[in-house]
Design a protein around this motif. Structure first.
Motif, short mmCIF file in Angstrom:
data_model
loop_
_atom_site.label_atom_id
_atom_site.label_comp_id
_atom_site.label_asym_id
_atom_site.label_seq_id
_atom_site.Cartn_x
_atom_site.Cartn_y
_atom_site.Cartn_z
N ILE A 109 0.83 -1.20 0.00
CA ILE A 109 0.00 0.00 0.00
C ILE A 109 0.87 1.25 0.00
N VAL A 110 1.90 1.27 0.83
CA VAL A 110 2.79 2.43 0.89
C VAL A 110 3.53 2.61 -0.43
N ARG A 111 3.94 1.48 -1.05
CA ARG A 111 4.61 1.57 -2.36
C ARG A 111 3.69 2.21 -3.40
N ILE A 112 2.43 1.79 -3.41
CA ILE A 112 1.46 2.35 -4.36
C ILE A 112 1.25 3.84 -4.09
N MET A 113 1.11 4.19 -2.82
CA MET A 113 0.93 5.60 -2.46
C MET A 113 2.12 6.44 -2.88
N ASN A 115 4.22 5.84 -5.28
CA ASN A 115 4.31 5.94 -6.75
C ASN A 115 3.23 6.84 -7.34
N GLN A 116 2.00 6.69 -6.85
CA GLN A 116 0.88 7.41 -7.45
C GLN A 116 0.65 8.78 -6.83
N PHE A 117 0.98 8.92 -5.55
CA PHE A 117 0.72 10.18 -4.85
C PHE A 117 1.94 10.56 -4.00
N PRO A 118 3.02 10.96 -4.66
CA PRO A 118 4.25 11.29 -3.93
C PRO A 118 4.08 12.45 -2.95
N GLY A 119 3.03 13.22 -3.10
CA GLY A 119 2.78 14.33 -2.19
C GLY A 119 2.17 13.91 -0.87
N ILE A 120 1.79 12.63 -0.75
CA ILE A 120 1.18 12.13 0.49
C ILE A 120 2.24 11.44 1.34
N GLN A 121 2.34 11.87 2.57
CA GLN A 121 3.27 11.26 3.53
C GLN A 121 2.49 10.30 4.43
N VAL A 122 2.83 9.02 4.37
CA VAL A 122 2.15 8.01 5.17
C VAL A 122 2.97 7.73 6.43
N GLU A 123 2.35 7.90 7.59
CA GLU A 123 2.99 7.58 8.86
C GLU A 123 2.27 6.38 9.48
N LEU A 124 3.03 5.37 9.88
CA LEU A 124 2.45 4.17 10.50
C LEU A 124 2.82 4.11 11.97
N ARG A 125 1.85 3.74 12.77
CA ARG A 125 2.08 3.57 14.22
C ARG A 125 1.47 2.24 14.63
#
Length: 291
Positions: A109-113, A115-125
């Protein structure tokens, strides 16, 4: 300037350390300490307890941090909405995950995000169901994975029903079975998975009035597998957590079925970036289910 100080206090509270907060924010420890002291001077009361063991919020600090998080969330939402109007998806999304999700779903999911939406920063906790629910309520995460609808404070999107399977060793009398009647587990040596929140294994055992002989309660699957490998008992676990099952162990379906419901919980008025994350996740899962 106040928003920066709010973000600093939020990070100090999350990590319970000036040093760790400074490293995470790319600041000096003195800058972090000065920002917190400045807030305390501005408000007129202490926000944190300082000790050799670390830092913890005062009662007043907890109250103020909740308000600050609302301000920070509003600022993030404002920036995301502005970007959305310009046709750009940009911002930060904080996700509470359980270990089986972080290892099985999140890498792709993070890889897809990315690649497709480089402006989105995903933080996992990562945490258990109880911790994730607390983070949702306090605003520390924007969305989180839970095993059912827990509160009307947020919306719950059901994603998958993850089957519960009985895990046995090659020395178990149940090893050659193609399915196991859960009532046969009565009084059997059992390794119980332990975590806060609704325990799906305990729920199904209670539903069928089965009381195995619980020898150990462990939170890590590796420990459960080791106990079973040493023929100290059997267990029941969701399929997602047993992708790397040792060769001497076997996962057998229950005759009665049984599963845990995995879903994504998020605010009713979720940000554009959080909605985009949920959309990407749902699309990916649909594609996986077709394979």
């Amino acid at each position: 300037m106040s928003l920066v100080k709010y973000e600093i206090l939020n990070k100090v509270a999350e990590l319970e350390s000036f040093t760790k907060a400074a490293d995470a924010l790319g600041l000096t420890q003195s800058a972090v300490s000065h920002a917190v002291s400045s807030l305390e001077k501005e408000f007129g009361f202490a926000l944190i307890h300082r000790s050799r063991a670390g830092v913890t919020l005062t009662t007043e600090g907890h109250t103020m941090l909740r308000a600050m998080r609302h301000v920070l969330d509003a600022e993030e939402l404002l920036q995301q909405e502005a970007a959305h109007i310009h046709g750009v998806t940009r911002g930060k999304v904080r996700i509470g995950v359980i270990s089986s999700i972080s290892s099985n779903w999140m890498p792709e999911i993070v890889r897809i995000m990315d690649n497709q939406f480089p402006g989105i920063q995903v933080e996992l906790r990562e945490g258990d169901y109880y911790e994730i629910e607390q983070w949702l309520q306090s605003g520390e995460v924007d969305a989180g994975f839970l095993n059912g609808q827990k509160s009307e404070q947020y919306q719950f999107i059901e994603l998958q029903q993850d089957p519960l399977l009985c895990i046995v060793s090659d020395k178990s009398s149940l090893y050659d079975r193609t399915e196991i009647d859960i009532v046969e587990l009565e009084d059997m040596p059992f390794i119980m998975t332990s975590y806060r929140g609704t325990n799906d294994v305990k729920v199904i055992l209670e539903h069928y009035h089965v009381k195995p002989n619980i020898r150990f309660e462990l939170s890590e699957e590796v420990g459960i597998f080791s106990m079973i490998s040493h023929h100290l008992g059997i267990s029941i676990l969701p399929r997602l957590v047993i992708n790397r099952l040792p060769s001497t162990l076997k996962a057998i379906p229950l005759k009665q079925g049984g599963y845990r419901t995995i879903g994504l919980a998020m605010k009713h008025h979720a940000s554009p970036v959080t909605k985009k994350f949920a959309e990407i996740l749902s699309t990916w899962l649909s594609e996986q289910n077709k394979k």
